[in-house]
Scaffold this motif. Structure first.
Motif, PDB file in Angstrom:
ATOM      1  N   GLY A 257       0.475  -1.368   0.171  1.00  0.00           N
ATOM      2  CA  GLY A 257       0.350  -0.072   0.006  1.00  0.00           C
ATOM      3  C   GLY A 257       0.535   1.271  -0.112  1.00  0.00           C
ATOM      4  N   CYS A 258       1.984   1.299   0.934  1.00  0.00           N
ATOM      5  CA  CYS A 258       2.943   2.429   0.492  1.00  0.00           C
ATOM      6  C   CYS A 258       3.061   2.609  -0.661  1.00  0.00           C
ATOM      7  N   LEU A 259       3.662   1.491  -1.593  1.00  0.00           N
ATOM      8  CA  LEU A 259       4.984   1.981  -3.135  1.00  0.00           C
ATOM      9  C   LEU A 259       3.139   2.548  -3.640  1.00  0.00           C
ATOM     10  N   TYR A 260       2.129   1.657  -3.724  1.00  0.00           N
ATOM     11  CA  TYR A 260       1.885   2.145  -3.858  1.00  0.00           C
ATOM     12  C   TYR A 260       1.171   3.843  -4.046  1.00  0.00           C
ATOM     13  N   ALA A 261       0.988   4.044  -2.676  1.00  0.00           N
ATOM     14  CA  ALA A 261       0.967   5.566  -2.344  1.00  0.00           C
ATOM     15  C   ALA A 261       1.998   6.606  -3.177  1.00  0.00           C
ATOM     16  N   GLY A 262       3.268   6.096  -2.649  1.00  0.00           N
ATOM     17  CA  GLY A 262       4.256   6.819  -3.212  1.00  0.00           C
ATOM     18  C   GLY A 262       4.607   7.210  -2.349  1.00  0.00           C
ATOM     19  N   ALA A 263       4.372   6.405  -1.329  1.00  0.00           N
ATOM     20  CA  ALA A 263       5.204   6.685   0.047  1.00  0.00           C
ATOM     21  C   ALA A 263       6.272   6.047   0.464  1.00  0.00           C
ATOM     22  N   ILE A 264       7.389   6.913   0.857  1.00  0.00           N
ATOM     23  CA  ILE A 264       8.760   6.306   1.765  1.00  0.00           C
ATOM     24  C   ILE A 264       8.260   4.714   2.741  1.00  0.00           C
ATOM     25  N   VAL A 265       8.764   3.500   2.597  1.00  0.00           N
ATOM     26  CA  VAL A 265       7.984   2.318   3.669  1.00  0.00           C
ATOM     27  C   VAL A 265       9.256   3.103   4.754  1.00  0.00           C
ATOM     28  N   VAL A 266       9.013   2.589   6.233  1.00  0.00           N
ATOM     29  CA  VAL A 266      10.090   2.489   6.856  1.00  0.00           C
ATOM     30  C   VAL A 266      10.076   1.610   7.604  1.00  0.00           C
ATOM     31  N   PRO A 267      10.223   0.352   7.526  1.00  0.00           N
ATOM     32  CA  PRO A 267       9.654  -0.930   8.038  1.00  0.00           C
ATOM     33  C   PRO A 267      10.522  -0.798   9.375  1.00  0.00           C
ATOM     34  N   ALA A 268      10.152  -1.525  10.329  1.00  0.00           N
ATOM     35  CA  ALA A 268       9.714  -2.002  11.927  1.00  0.00           C
ATOM     36  C   ALA A 268       9.741  -2.733  12.333  1.00  0.00           C
ATOM     37  N   TYR A 269      10.092  -3.625  13.120  1.00  0.00           N
ATOM     38  CA  TYR A 269       9.393  -4.388  13.502  1.00  0.00           C
ATOM     39  C   TYR A 269       9.055  -4.035  15.037  1.00  0.00           C
ATOM     40  N   PRO A 270       7.693  -4.589  15.319  1.00  0.00           N
ATOM     41  CA  PRO A 270       6.858  -3.471  16.187  1.00  0.00           C
ATOM     42  C   PRO A 270       7.950  -4.684  17.622  1.00  0.00           C
TER      43      PRO A 270
END
Length: 82
Positions: free
Chosen positions: A69-82
């Motif tokens: 969804g982030c990629l489709y929206a053109g957002a910058i993904v910041v992955p993190a483990y909770p």
């Protein structure tokens, strides 16, 4: 072309060629795409194009859906483990 666009391009081509292809959780690929597009829509409504979005979810379908969804929206993904 960025890597994220290439990933989305691959997903789009795969959905067009085999929309019922099962994903890792058994759902059709077209369902994963639809869910990711809903996430993208919500991110666009919040004007997050080009901005970092923290994805802090455990591994699984929600994580993958949010990432796409982030990629489709053109957002910058910041992955993190909770």
């Amino acid at each position: 072309m960025t890597h994220s666009l290439m990933l989305i391009d691959v997903l789009e081509r795969r959905v067009l060629s085999d929309p019922d292809c099962p994903t890792f959780d058994g759902r059709p690929l077209s369902t994963l795409r639809a869910d990711a597009l809903r996430v993208a829509s919500a991110l666009r409504e919040r004007e997050l194009f080009g901005k970092p979005v923290l994805v802090a979810l455990p591994a699984g379908v929600d994580y993958v859906t949010s990432l796409l969804g982030c990629l489709y929206a053109g957002a910058i993904v910041v992955p993190a483990y909770p």
